[in-house]
Design a protein around this motif. Structure first.
Motif, PDB file in Angstrom:
ATOM      1  N   GLY A  13       0.240  -6.156   6.572  1.00 49.07           N
ATOM      2  CA  GLY A  13      -1.182  -6.465   6.751  1.00 49.07           C
ATOM      3  C   GLY A  13      -2.041  -5.738   5.733  1.00 49.07           C
ATOM      4  O   GLY A  13      -1.776  -5.753   4.542  1.00 49.07           O
ATOM      5  N   SER A  14      -3.047  -5.028   6.237  1.00 46.14           N
ATOM      6  CA  SER A  14      -3.974  -4.306   5.359  1.00 46.14           C
ATOM      7  C   SER A  14      -3.390  -2.989   4.859  1.00 46.14           C
ATOM      8  O   SER A  14      -3.970  -2.357   3.988  1.00 46.14           O
ATOM      9  CB  SER A  14      -5.285  -4.018   6.103  1.00 46.14           C
ATOM     10  OG  SER A  14      -5.065  -3.055   7.134  1.00 46.14           O
ATOM     11  N   ASN A  16      -3.245  -0.357   6.672  1.00 47.76           N
ATOM     12  CA  ASN A  16      -3.917   0.686   7.433  1.00 47.76           C
ATOM     13  C   ASN A  16      -3.093   0.989   8.686  1.00 47.76           C
ATOM     14  O   ASN A  16      -2.495   0.084   9.263  1.00 47.76           O
ATOM     15  CB  ASN A  16      -5.322   0.160   7.805  1.00 47.76           C
ATOM     16  CG  ASN A  16      -6.207   1.230   8.346  1.00 47.76           C
ATOM     17  OD1 ASN A  16      -5.988   1.716   9.442  1.00 47.76           O
ATOM     18  ND2 ASN A  16      -7.212   1.582   7.587  1.00 47.76           N
ATOM     19  N   ASN A  21      -5.243  -3.211  12.252  1.00 44.34           N
ATOM     20  CA  ASN A  21      -4.074  -3.723  11.542  1.00 44.34           C
ATOM     21  C   ASN A  21      -2.883  -3.897  12.472  1.00 44.34           C
ATOM     22  O   ASN A  21      -2.166  -4.901  12.394  1.00 44.34           O
ATOM     23  CB  ASN A  21      -3.707  -2.804  10.371  1.00 44.34           C
ATOM     24  CG  ASN A  21      -2.661  -3.436   9.467  1.00 44.34           C
ATOM     25  OD1 ASN A  21      -2.674  -4.634   9.218  1.00 44.34           O
ATOM     26  ND2 ASN A  21      -1.755  -2.620   8.964  1.00 44.34           N
ATOM     27  N   ARG A  24      -3.640  -6.975  14.675  1.00 41.87           N
ATOM     28  CA  ARG A  24      -3.519  -8.220  13.914  1.00 41.87           C
ATOM     29  C   ARG A  24      -2.063  -8.535  13.591  1.00 41.87           C
ATOM     30  O   ARG A  24      -1.648  -9.686  13.595  1.00 41.87           O
ATOM     31  CB  ARG A  24      -4.287  -8.107  12.596  1.00 41.87           C
ATOM     32  CG  ARG A  24      -5.725  -8.415  12.704  1.00 41.87           C
ATOM     33  CD  ARG A  24      -6.336  -8.487  11.313  1.00 41.87           C
ATOM     34  NE  ARG A  24      -7.726  -8.835  11.436  1.00 41.87           N
ATOM     35  CZ  ARG A  24      -8.700  -8.254  10.770  1.00 41.87           C
ATOM     36  NH1 ARG A  24      -8.442  -7.291   9.914  1.00 41.87           N
ATOM     37  NH2 ARG A  24      -9.939  -8.627  10.951  1.00 41.87           N
ATOM     38  N   THR A  25      -1.306  -7.513  13.261  1.00 42.84           N
ATOM     39  CA  THR A  25       0.071  -7.712  12.820  1.00 42.84           C
ATOM     40  C   THR A  25       1.028  -7.970  13.981  1.00 42.84           C
ATOM     41  O   THR A  25       1.876  -8.856  13.904  1.00 42.84           O
ATOM     42  CB  THR A  25       0.547  -6.488  12.008  1.00 42.84           C
ATOM     43  OG1 THR A  25      -0.361  -6.284  10.924  1.00 42.84           O
ATOM     44  CG2 THR A  25       1.940  -6.694  11.456  1.00 42.84           C
ATOM     45  N   SER A 117     -14.716  -4.989  11.582  1.00 41.87           N
ATOM     46  CA  SER A 117     -15.423  -4.091  10.670  1.00 41.87           C
ATOM     47  C   SER A 117     -16.921  -4.072  10.954  1.00 41.87           C
ATOM     48  O   SER A 117     -17.540  -2.999  10.977  1.00 41.87           O
ATOM     49  CB  SER A 117     -15.170  -4.489   9.221  1.00 41.87           C
ATOM     50  OG  SER A 117     -15.574  -5.827   8.991  1.00 41.87           O
ATOM     51  N   HIS A 155     -15.526   2.107   5.405  1.00 43.61           N
ATOM     52  CA  HIS A 155     -15.531   0.640   5.468  1.00 43.61           C
ATOM     53  C   HIS A 155     -16.127   0.005   4.211  1.00 43.61           C
ATOM     54  O   HIS A 155     -16.492  -1.170   4.228  1.00 43.61           O
ATOM     55  CB  HIS A 155     -16.285   0.168   6.726  1.00 43.61           C
ATOM     56  CG  HIS A 155     -15.469   0.277   7.969  1.00 43.61           C
ATOM     57  ND1 HIS A 155     -15.343   1.453   8.665  1.00 43.61           N
ATOM     58  CD2 HIS A 155     -14.724  -0.644   8.627  1.00 43.61           C
ATOM     59  CE1 HIS A 155     -14.558   1.247   9.701  1.00 43.61           C
ATOM     60  NE2 HIS A 155     -14.165  -0.018   9.705  1.00 43.61           N
ATOM     61  N   ASN A 158     -14.427  -3.181   3.270  1.00 42.99           N
ATOM     62  CA  ASN A 158     -14.768  -4.246   4.218  1.00 42.99           C
ATOM     63  C   ASN A 158     -16.155  -4.814   3.905  1.00 42.99           C
ATOM     64  O   ASN A 158     -16.361  -6.029   3.976  1.00 42.99           O
ATOM     65  CB  ASN A 158     -14.752  -3.722   5.655  1.00 42.99           C
ATOM     66  CG  ASN A 158     -13.397  -3.198   6.053  1.00 42.99           C
ATOM     67  OD1 ASN A 158     -13.096  -2.047   5.767  1.00 42.99           O
ATOM     68  ND2 ASN A 158     -12.590  -4.014   6.705  1.00 42.99           N
ATOM     69  N   ARG A 161     -15.864  -7.106   1.019  1.00 40.75           N
ATOM     70  CA  ARG A 161     -15.285  -8.393   1.417  1.00 40.75           C
ATOM     71  C   ARG A 161     -16.263  -9.209   2.256  1.00 40.75           C
ATOM     72  O   ARG A 161     -16.324 -10.434   2.120  1.00 40.75           O
ATOM     73  CB  ARG A 161     -13.977  -8.176   2.183  1.00 40.75           C
ATOM     74  CG  ARG A 161     -12.823  -7.761   1.291  1.00 40.75           C
ATOM     75  CD  ARG A 161     -11.488  -7.816   2.014  1.00 40.75           C
ATOM     76  NE  ARG A 161     -11.427  -6.981   3.190  1.00 40.75           N
ATOM     77  CZ  ARG A 161     -11.089  -5.693   3.188  1.00 40.75           C
ATOM     78  NH1 ARG A 161     -10.785  -5.088   2.042  1.00 40.75           N
ATOM     79  NH2 ARG A 161     -11.036  -5.016   4.308  1.00 40.75           N
ATOM     80  N   GLU A 167     -13.810 -11.450   4.082  1.00 40.33           N
ATOM     81  CA  GLU A 167     -13.353 -10.602   5.202  1.00 40.33           C
ATOM     82  C   GLU A 167     -12.709 -11.495   6.260  1.00 40.33           C
ATOM     83  O   GLU A 167     -13.200 -12.589   6.557  1.00 40.33           O
ATOM     84  CB  GLU A 167     -14.537  -9.829   5.796  1.00 40.33           C
ATOM     85  CG  GLU A 167     -14.172  -8.935   6.955  1.00 40.33           C
ATOM     86  CD  GLU A 167     -13.496  -7.633   6.558  1.00 40.33           C
ATOM     87  OE1 GLU A 167     -13.510  -6.698   7.356  1.00 40.33           O
ATOM     88  OE2 GLU A 167     -12.924  -7.548   5.449  1.00 40.33           O
ATOM     89  N   THR A 168     -11.629 -11.024   6.855  1.00 43.17           N
ATOM     90  CA  THR A 168     -10.887 -11.799   7.839  1.00 43.17           C
ATOM     91  C   THR A 168     -11.480 -11.615   9.231  1.00 43.17           C
ATOM     92  O   THR A 168     -11.661 -10.484   9.675  1.00 43.17           O
ATOM     93  CB  THR A 168      -9.409 -11.344   7.865  1.00 43.17           C
ATOM     94  OG1 THR A 168      -8.892 -11.418   6.544  1.00 43.17           O
ATOM     95  CG2 THR A 168      -8.590 -12.203   8.785  1.00 43.17           C
TER      96      THR A 168
END
Length: 178
Positions: A13-14, A16, A21, A24-25, A117, A155, A158, A161, A167-168
């Motif tokens: 992922g990121s 992090n 992360n 999300r992962t 974020s 951030h 972020n 992005r 940014e996601t």
């Protein structure tokens, strides 16, 4: 994650090690315990120091926990997380009403925009406002301002992005695999 999945979260992922992360992962099954541990990492030392010594000791302990999350000793002071959950835990320990305001702001902003974020930044910026408005002692006011600045600085990528539209957005559920 290495012990559970045989994978290094820093290479996924990121990159992090923080809650966003991991969630999300790997989803909520692993994300929720990571969140609980990151919050506890800030909460326990801040609460104990506040109860046994005072607010100044509490914010120093909470700040130390945040620094330790950002640059962990066990990772040879390499890149850690962005301190949001640890910061939230520290405020719940040292000034529960301020921490509660930050948590409520995070939840509302996240529910509306679905960007972790943005929710983190807005919640962090709410901390000094809440601390001053609630008449917290000066160490809490200073800590709130410093923590907000730290979250904002961590951030930066972020924010870049977000401005670029790349940014996601966060998904509560991972997409189904077909």
């Amino acid at each position: 994650m290495r012990a559970l999945r045989g994978e290094d979260i820093r290479k996924t992922g990121s990159g992090n090690i923080g809650v966003t992360n991991v969630w999300r992962t790997y989803g909520a099954r692993l994300g929720a315990p990571v969140m609980a541990l990151d919050v506890a990492k800030g909460f326990v030392p801040a609460l104990l120091a506040t109860l046994f010594v005072g607010h100044l000791a509490g914010v120093l302990a909470g700040g130390a926990a945040m620094l330790g999350h950002w640059r962990p000793l066990f990772m040879r002071f390499g890149r850690g997380g962005k301190v949001v959950a640890t910061c939230g835990g520290a405020f719940l320990g040292v000034a529960p009403l301020v921490g509660g305001v930050g948590l409520a702001v995070w939840i509302v902003v996240f529910a509306v925009v679905r960007y972790a974020s943005v929710a983190s930044i807005v919640a962090a910026l709410s901390l000094p406002v809440a601390a001053v408005s609630l008449g917290e002692p000066w160490p809490v006011d200073v800590f709130a301002g410093t923590a907000a600045l730290a979250v904002l600085v961590l951030h930066r990528a972020n924010i870049t992005r977000l401005r670029a539209g790349t940014e996601t957005r966060f998904r509560l559920r991972r997409p189904a695999t077909g």
